[in-house]
Motif scaffolding. Structure first.
Motif, PDB file in Angstrom:
ATOM      1  N   SER A  30       0.839  -1.199   0.000  1.00 40.22           N
ATOM      2  CA  SER A  30       0.000   0.000   0.000  1.00 40.22           C
ATOM      3  C   SER A  30       0.875   1.250   0.000  1.00 40.22           C
ATOM      4  N   GLY A  31       0.263   2.354  -0.417  1.00 35.49           N
ATOM      5  CA  GLY A  31       0.936   3.641  -0.388  1.00 35.49           C
ATOM      6  C   GLY A  31       1.871   3.861  -1.560  1.00 35.49           C
ATOM      7  N   THR A  32       2.441   5.069  -1.611  1.00 26.07           N
ATOM      8  CA  THR A  32       3.368   5.433  -2.682  1.00 26.07           C
ATOM      9  C   THR A  32       4.818   5.384  -2.232  1.00 26.07           C
ATOM     10  N   ASN A  33       5.057   5.370  -0.934  1.00 21.76           N
ATOM     11  CA  ASN A  33       6.415   5.312  -0.401  1.00 21.76           C
ATOM     12  C   ASN A  33       6.407   4.721   1.007  1.00 21.76           C
ATOM     13  N   SER A  34       7.560   4.221   1.434  1.00 21.40           N
ATOM     14  CA  SER A  34       7.711   3.790   2.821  1.00 21.40           C
ATOM     15  C   SER A  34       7.707   5.019   3.727  1.00 21.40           C
ATOM     16  N   VAL A  35       7.559   4.789   5.022  1.00 20.80           N
ATOM     17  CA  VAL A  35       7.483   5.898   5.974  1.00 20.80           C
ATOM     18  C   VAL A  35       8.710   6.790   5.888  1.00 20.80           C
ATOM     19  N   ASP A  36       9.889   6.189   5.747  1.00 15.63           N
ATOM     20  CA  ASP A  36      11.124   6.972   5.699  1.00 15.63           C
ATOM     21  C   ASP A  36      11.774   6.948   4.314  1.00 15.63           C
ATOM     22  N   GLY A  37      10.992   6.547   3.279  1.00 14.57           N
ATOM     23  CA  GLY A  37      11.580   6.396   1.951  1.00 14.57           C
ATOM     24  C   GLY A  37      11.106   7.395   0.930  1.00 14.57           C
ATOM     25  N   GLY A  38      10.266   8.341   1.339  1.00 18.09           N
ATOM     26  CA  GLY A  38       9.714   9.296   0.389  1.00 18.09           C
ATOM     27  C   GLY A  38      10.691  10.409   0.041  1.00 18.09           C
ATOM     28  N   PRO A  39      10.668  10.878  -1.220  1.00 18.02           N
ATOM     29  CA  PRO A  39      11.538  11.991  -1.619  1.00 18.02           C
ATOM     30  C   PRO A  39      10.918  13.323  -1.205  1.00 18.02           C
ATOM     31  N   PHE A  97      -4.712  -0.942  -3.465  1.00 15.95           N
ATOM     32  CA  PHE A  97      -3.353  -0.685  -2.988  1.00 15.95           C
ATOM     33  C   PHE A  97      -3.211   0.603  -2.182  1.00 15.95           C
ATOM     34  N   GLY A  98      -4.317   1.269  -1.909  1.00 21.29           N
ATOM     35  CA  GLY A  98      -4.262   2.461  -1.075  1.00 21.29           C
ATOM     36  C   GLY A  98      -3.452   3.590  -1.669  1.00 21.29           C
ATOM     37  N   LEU A  99      -3.519   3.753  -2.983  1.00 25.64           N
ATOM     38  CA  LEU A  99      -2.791   4.835  -3.647  1.00 25.64           C
ATOM     39  C   LEU A  99      -3.663   6.087  -3.695  1.00 25.64           C
ATOM     40  N   PRO A 100      -3.131   7.237  -3.315  1.00 26.10           N
ATOM     41  CA  PRO A 100      -3.944   8.468  -3.275  1.00 26.10           C
ATOM     42  C   PRO A 100      -4.075   9.135  -4.638  1.00 26.10           C
ATOM     43  N   GLY A 101      -4.684   8.430  -5.594  1.00 25.16           N
ATOM     44  CA  GLY A 101      -4.863   8.961  -6.932  1.00 25.16           C
ATOM     45  C   GLY A 101      -6.304   9.325  -7.202  1.00 25.16           C
ATOM     46  N   ILE A 102      -6.613   9.609  -8.483  1.00 18.95           N
ATOM     47  CA  ILE A 102      -7.974  10.020  -8.836  1.00 18.95           C
ATOM     48  C   ILE A 102      -8.949   8.862  -8.651  1.00 18.95           C
ATOM     49  N   GLY A 103      -8.454   7.616  -8.769  1.00 21.21           N
ATOM     50  CA  GLY A 103      -9.318   6.465  -8.544  1.00 21.21           C
ATOM     51  C   GLY A 103      -9.812   6.394  -7.111  1.00 21.21           C
TER      52      GLY A 103
END
Length: 339
Positions: A165-174, A281-287
């Protein structure tokens, strides 16, 4: 050339007006009271009546339609009853996730569909062709929603190969700059950020691309089989042109016409299908945004999302027309001659 472009732009504008009109009609046919939803569940009758007046719902239908088109031209798609923000602003924060998911899905589609379709056409009637057709029928017949759940469960939860789920890990986002996590990782992040961003998109992109791989590969196979039986292919082979060159530079290029059209339209189709994949997958997109809007009866958000997806279809169709003219001289001569 400019006449062709102007004509296509005019048709695109007409199509946009048609989509906007259909969305307006749908908004009037949806059951429920928009004013009640906008005012809130605990609103009194007076507050609902006031909201009805604010939204112009007491005006004649033609006046409501004129106001709707006027606001649309100004880029005003209404206010979300959930976030209390302009829907355009909400969509601007979620579109990046969907676009990068769809782009990765299209890349996967090409990387799988092209070689499978070509191999099946070259091996017509042989074992490789039969295996390819079984694979394509299977991948095209599996529901995207079910496939996404199975991939998330098996490859993510049980085997632990991918994030679930999500777009990045807790400490892995840019650092968030453009909103595109992959692009932000490339420009402003680290190799670890990039790997984490791509890794989170692989499973949803694979699930999203499955039915589109089937469609595109079967179309490539069909067009390639026709092209390989053409006289100019036989002539090229008789001249001693290497078989690999005949397949890739002559037959495959000749088969690209309708393939390019379908591939371009798949961008819009994938955005529509992303509603299901992003929810899994819990992605924060338009879907996910559209899914939440439907659940919460957020009418303006639902209609704006549908309108954006329709706009993507029309814009993609316009771009595909231009690409076909650039790639295929036969289309170019026909269109410019008509213009």
């Amino acid at each position: 050339m400019y006449k062709f472009v102007l004509r296509r732009l005019g048709l695109a504008a007409l199509s946009l007006w048609g989509v906007a009109t259909i969305v307006f009609v749908i908004s009037k046919l949806i059951p429920g009271d928009v004013a009640r939803v906008a005012a809130g569940r605990l609103a009194t009758a007076d507050q609902v009546a006031h909201m009805r007046e604010v939204l112009g719902l007491n005006d004649p239908l033609i006046v409501q339609y004129g106001g709707y088109i006027s606001r649309l031209v100004q880029g005003n798609l209404g206010t979300s009853t959930i976030t209390r923000q302009n829907v355009v602003r909400d969509l601007a924060t979620v579109l990046q996730t969907t676009i990068q998911l769809v782009l990765l899905g299209m890349l996967i589609t090409v990387l799988i569909a092209a070689p499978v379709g070509i191999a099946a056409a070259v091996s017509e009637g042989k074992t490789a062709d039969i295996v390819a057709r079984i694979f394509l029928v299977t991948s095209g017949g599996v529901p995207v929603f079910w496939l996404a759940i199975m991939m998330r469960w098996v490859l993510g939860s049980i085997l632990g190969w991918f994030p679930i789920s999500g777009t990045n890990s807790v400490d892995g986002g840019p650092p968030t700059v453009t909103g595109f996590t992959v692009l932000d990782s490339l420009l402003f992040g680290t190799v670890g950020n990039l790997a984490d961003s791509v890794f989170h998109l692989i499973l949803p992109a694979l699930a999203l691309s499955a039915p589109f791989v089937s469609t595109l590969a079967r179309l490539i196979r069909s067009n390639m089989m026709t092209a390989l039986k053409a006289d100019y292919i036989t002539f090229a082979i008789s001249k001693g042109v290497p078989r690999r060159r005949v397949i890739l530079r002559h037959a495959f290029r000749s088969a690209l016409g309708s393939v390019l059209t379908v591939f371009g339209m798949q961008f819009g189709w994938m955005i529509s299908a992303a509603v299901l994949v992003e929810a899994v997958f819990g992605l924060p997109g338009i879907g996910s945004y559209l899914f939440r809007a439907i659940i919460n009866q957020d009418t303006f958000s639902v209609l704006a999302s549908v309108l954006v997806i329709g706009f993507v279809f029309i814009a993609t169709s316009f771009i595909v027309d231009l690409l076909q003219m650039a790639i295929d001289p036969r289309v170019r001569r026909a269109q410019l001659g008509a213009a």
